[in-house]
Structure formats: structure tokens, C-alpha cells
Scaffold this motif. Structure first.
Motif, mmCIF file in Angstrom:
data_model
loop_
_atom_site.group_PDB
_atom_site.id
_atom_site.type_symbol
_atom_site.label_atom_id
_atom_site.label_comp_id
_atom_site.label_asym_id
_atom_site.label_seq_id
_atom_site.Cartn_x
_atom_site.Cartn_y
_atom_site.Cartn_z
ATOM 1 N N TRP A 1 51.251 68.591 2.728
ATOM 2 C CA TRP A 1 52.457 68.949 3.457
ATOM 3 C C TRP A 1 52.158 70.150 4.352
ATOM 4 O O TRP A 1 51.115 70.790 4.215
ATOM 5 N N SER A 2 53.081 70.513 5.218
ATOM 6 C CA SER A 2 52.860 71.637 6.142
ATOM 7 C C SER A 2 52.648 72.958 5.403
ATOM 8 O O SER A 2 52.019 73.866 5.932
ATOM 9 N N VAL B 1 50.060 65.734 -1.086
ATOM 10 C CA VAL B 1 51.063 64.669 -1.022
ATOM 11 C C VAL B 1 50.577 63.533 -1.925
ATOM 12 O O VAL B 1 49.906 62.610 -1.468
#
Length: 170
Positions: A104-105, A110
Motif C-alpha cells: 500500500w502507499s 497487500v
């Protein structure tokens, strides 16, 4: 003729041709350095997988493929122009490993994200799911397939990773 050839973790040097295969099917040469005086490989009516190897013959010919031979190079370095084909049924395939890490950012993995990889023609070459740490390893992507008459390239590849409605593509 045999199928039980496995050469691993070796350096072959100071001979005219490092390795000669005749009538061998399914040979595996892995984690080796081949440094023949004039060439590295000679295949006659053989199929050989070269994995994690380096070909370093000082001459202009690194590989010679004759009599419908197949050399499948995975994660191995060679000068592609140093491969000679004596017939139009012999072939050289060049492939490389790819590892994907989906995050994820904020950097969190994930887990279970879907992963799809297509080649330059749009053909799907890999459809899988990343592991609980967001990783997919051991993927092998073909760069090119070469014979006497032509070279077919499969790069660049397109990688798509998705989890629910969120998708990232490169």
C-alpha cells in the motif's frame, strides 16, 4: 542419449568448448560459469536449460545449436549475437526472473492481491496471487525466442496488481 544430466555450481574453462551435448534431452546446467577458449556450448539434437549461468568465451561464438536443438536460458548472461544456428529448427529462448512485492502507499504489504502479467503482444503470461507478505517470487518471464531466421521479443511486460477496487499497473 540421456535425460539425467545435471551440472551445478561449476566453472568450466581452458578447453576449446566448455560443454558439448549430443542427443541429450532435458539437461540442466545451473549456477555455472562457462569460459571455453573458443565457445561455451555446443548442442546437437539436444535440449538444455541453462539457469543462473554466465557464458564468457572470448571468441565470437558462445553457443552453437544444430539438429533441432533448444537452449533455454533463464537468468543467464550471454552475448545473444554470439549464438550460431546451423538449421532452422534450432532455437534459443531467453528468460529472466521477476519478483513482485505489492504494498500500500504507506508501505504495508497487500496480502492476497491478484497479479497479472502480460507480454508485449498482450498475451497473459502469468496470473497468480501474492502471498501473505505481498510477494510473488520465482516468476519467469521470456524476453525473446530466437532462431536462424528471426527473433521474437516479448518485452516490455505489463504488470497489474489489484486488491478489491484498487489497482496499480506498470
Amino acid at each position: 542419449e540421456t535425460t539425467d544430466v545435471h551440472i551445478s555450481a561449476s566453472t568450466v574453462m581452458w578447453c576449446p568448448t566448455s560443454l558439448v551435448f549430443s542427443g541429450v534431452r532435458g539437461a540442466l546446467v545451473e549456477n555455472c560459469a562457462l569460459r571455453g577458449n573458443s565457445s561455451d556450448l555446443y548442442l546437437a539434437a539436444s535440449t538444455v536449460r541453462l539457469q543462473n549461468c554466465t557464458l564468457e568465451a572470448p571468441g565470437t561464438t558462445q553457443c552453437r545449436l544444430v539438429m533441432a536443438s533448444l537452449l533455454d536460458m533463464v537468468n543467464s548472461t550471454s552475448d545473444r549475437s554470439g549464438t550460431e544456428f546451423d538449421d532452422n529448427r534450432s532455437r534459443l529462448n531467453i528468460s529472466w526472473y521477476l519478483a513482485v512485492h505489492a504494498v500500500w502507499s504507506d508501505g504495508r504489504p497487500v496480502p492476497g492481491a491478484s497479479l497479472s502479467i502480460t507480454d508485449s503482444s498482450g498475451a497473459v503470461v502469468e496470473n497468480t496471487t501474492v502471498d501473505s507478505g505481498g510477494s510473488a517470487t520465482g516468476l519467469v518471464l521470456r524476453e525473446a525466442s530466437i532462431d536462424l531466421d528471426a527473433a521474437e521479443t516479448f518485452t516490455p511486460h505489463h504488470v497489474s496488481c489489484a486488491q478489491g477496487p484498487v489497482r496499480n499497473e506498470t
